[in-house]
Write a protein that holds these residues in place. Structure first.
Motif, PDB file in Angstrom:
ATOM      1  N   ALA A 113       0.608  -0.982  -0.239  1.00  0.00           N
ATOM      2  CA  ALA A 113       0.377   0.016   0.418  1.00  0.00           C
ATOM      3  C   ALA A 113       1.180   0.960  -0.134  1.00  0.00           C
ATOM      4  CB  ALA A 113      -0.748  -0.272   1.468  1.00  0.00           C
ATOM      5  N   ARG A 114       1.875   1.112   0.770  1.00  0.00           N
ATOM      6  CA  ARG A 114       3.001   2.350   0.929  1.00  0.00           C
ATOM      7  C   ARG A 114       3.508   2.510  -0.668  1.00  0.00           C
ATOM      8  NH1 ARG A 114       4.166   0.427   5.947  1.00  0.00           N
ATOM      9  NH2 ARG A 114       6.108  -0.705   4.843  1.00  0.00           N
ATOM     10  N   ARG A 136       2.132   1.761  -3.011  1.00  0.00           N
ATOM     11  CA  ARG A 136       1.367   1.765  -4.224  1.00  0.00           C
ATOM     12  C   ARG A 136       0.419   3.714  -3.740  1.00  0.00           C
ATOM     13  NH1 ARG A 136      -1.382   1.464  -9.117  1.00  0.00           N
ATOM     14  NH2 ARG A 136      -3.773   2.179  -9.122  1.00  0.00           N
ATOM     15  N   GLN A 137       0.578   4.229  -2.903  1.00  0.00           N
ATOM     16  CA  GLN A 137       0.602   5.465  -2.332  1.00  0.00           C
ATOM     17  C   GLN A 137       1.342   6.131  -2.993  1.00  0.00           C
ATOM     18  OE1 GLN A 137       0.495   7.137   1.333  1.00  0.00           O
ATOM     19  NE2 GLN A 137      -1.450   7.452   1.225  1.00  0.00           N
ATOM     20  N   ARG A 138       3.457   6.208  -2.957  1.00  0.00           N
ATOM     21  CA  ARG A 138       4.231   6.836  -3.738  1.00  0.00           C
ATOM     22  C   ARG A 138       3.713   6.978  -4.892  1.00  0.00           C
ATOM     23  NH1 ARG A 138       7.343   3.456  -0.093  1.00  0.00           N
ATOM     24  NH2 ARG A 138       7.752   2.520  -1.657  1.00  0.00           N
ATOM     25  N   LEU A 173       0.763   9.390  -6.180  1.00  0.00           N
ATOM     26  CA  LEU A 173       0.892  10.919  -5.483  1.00  0.00           C
ATOM     27  C   LEU A 173       1.843  11.636  -6.738  1.00  0.00           C
ATOM     28  CD1 LEU A 173       1.481  11.032  -1.729  1.00  0.00           C
ATOM     29  CD2 LEU A 173      -0.088  12.051  -2.808  1.00  0.00           C
ATOM     30  N   HIS A 204      -4.782  11.656  -4.537  1.00  0.00           N
ATOM     31  CA  HIS A 204      -4.201  11.303  -3.262  1.00  0.00           C
ATOM     32  C   HIS A 204      -5.090  10.576  -2.454  1.00  0.00           C
ATOM     33  CE1 HIS A 204      -2.128  15.083  -3.170  1.00  0.00           C
ATOM     34  NE2 HIS A 204      -2.541  14.976  -4.316  1.00  0.00           N
ATOM     35  N   VAL A 205      -4.868   9.239  -1.964  1.00  0.00           N
ATOM     36  CA  VAL A 205      -5.408   8.578  -1.618  1.00  0.00           C
ATOM     37  C   VAL A 205      -4.085   8.216  -0.279  1.00  0.00           C
ATOM     38  CG1 VAL A 205      -6.309   5.778  -2.299  1.00  0.00           C
ATOM     39  CG2 VAL A 205      -5.702   7.380  -4.216  1.00  0.00           C
ATOM     40  N   LEU A 262      -3.686   6.105   3.163  1.00  0.00           N
ATOM     41  CA  LEU A 262      -2.824   4.560   2.845  1.00  0.00           C
ATOM     42  C   LEU A 262      -3.859   3.230   3.769  1.00  0.00           C
ATOM     43  CD1 LEU A 262      -0.113   3.460   2.284  1.00  0.00           C
ATOM     44  CD2 LEU A 262      -0.131   3.970   5.307  1.00  0.00           C
ATOM     45  N   LEU A 298      -5.763   2.434   0.740  1.00  0.00           N
ATOM     46  CA  LEU A 298      -4.817   1.295   0.234  1.00  0.00           C
ATOM     47  C   LEU A 298      -4.846   0.108   0.355  1.00  0.00           C
ATOM     48  CD1 LEU A 298      -2.625   3.812  -1.507  1.00  0.00           C
ATOM     49  CD2 LEU A 298      -4.909   3.081  -2.648  1.00  0.00           C
TER      50      LEU A 298
END
Length: 225
Positions: free
Chosen positions: A155-156, A158-160, A163, A168-169, A171, A174
């Motif tokens: 998830a981290r 995917r978040q990067r 972004l 902006h989702v 954590l 995700l």
């Protein structure tokens, strides 16, 4: 004639398969085949046409009529073309990500895609990534890897990625999405997500992509020598 070498890299969403497979192919001089991109391309086309994603016959016909090409640009990056249109970025949009597992689970769609993937690997050295490459698409691959990581680590990452593209989702959203994707992929009746019996399982939670590439490259070169 020297037989072609196939490297199969499977694993759950967000484990880093594409990043690792792309760099491994570049380093070895192999063709990189992103099977997930092929399913994403069909999903994108179906969404654009507002088709019922549960209608297998419609999606099978769509897949059969679609032309999907994977090319490598001068920077050794894979470009995805759908009916002549470059959809490399479009297939990574969140809407496509949310629905691709449903499309990929349809037996009729998978049959068409698997035939195309096998054809690509028949005469070339390839690195192919997906969720059933080692178990279904290329069961005779010389090197099979099942690349995984914890849901939180995935998830981290995917978040990067999101972004970097302006999305902006949260954590926790995700993590929930990834766990649901894992459930769908692991429980589907056709080609469920699981390691091949002879696959090398690598947990990349605390490893960099470069470290994983080094590990797999060493094994491939050992097998090839």
């Amino acid at each position: 004639m020297v037989p072609a070498i196939s490297v199969a890299i499977d694993g759950p969403a967000g484990a880093g398969k594409s990043t690792v497979a792309r760099e491994l192919a570049r380093r070895l001089g192999f063709l990189y085949i992103d099977t997930g991109a092929m399913y994403r391309a069909i999903t994108l086309k179906a969404l654009r046409r507002r088709l019922n994603l549960a209608d297998e016959e419609s999606l099978k016909a769509l897949a059969n009529q679609s032309r999907i090409e994977l090319t490598t640009d001068p920077d050794r990056l894979t470009r995805v073309f759908l009916d002549g249109e470059d959809v490399t970025q479009a297939i990574r949009e969140p809407e496509v990500t949310r629905h691709v597992s449903m499309v990929a689970s349809l037996p009729g769609v998978r049959e068409i895609m698997v035939d195309r993937q096998r054809e690509l690997a028949r005469s070339k050295n390839v690195v192919m990534d997906g969720r059933d490459v080692g178990t279904v698409v290329l069961p005779d691959a010389q090197v099979k890897v099942f690349l995984t990581a914890s849901p939180e680590a995935r998830a981290r990452r995917r978040q990067r990625d999101l972004l970097a593209r302006g999305y902006h989702v949260p954590l926790d959203s995700l993590v929930e999405e990834i766990m649901e994707r894992d459930r769908q992929d692991s429980c589907r009746s056709i080609a469920p997500l699981k390691p091949a019996p002879d696959a090398w399982v690598i947990d990349s939670s605390d490893l960099s992509a470069e470290q994983v590439v080094e590990m797999i490259a060493a094994r491939v070169l050992g097998r090839a020598s």
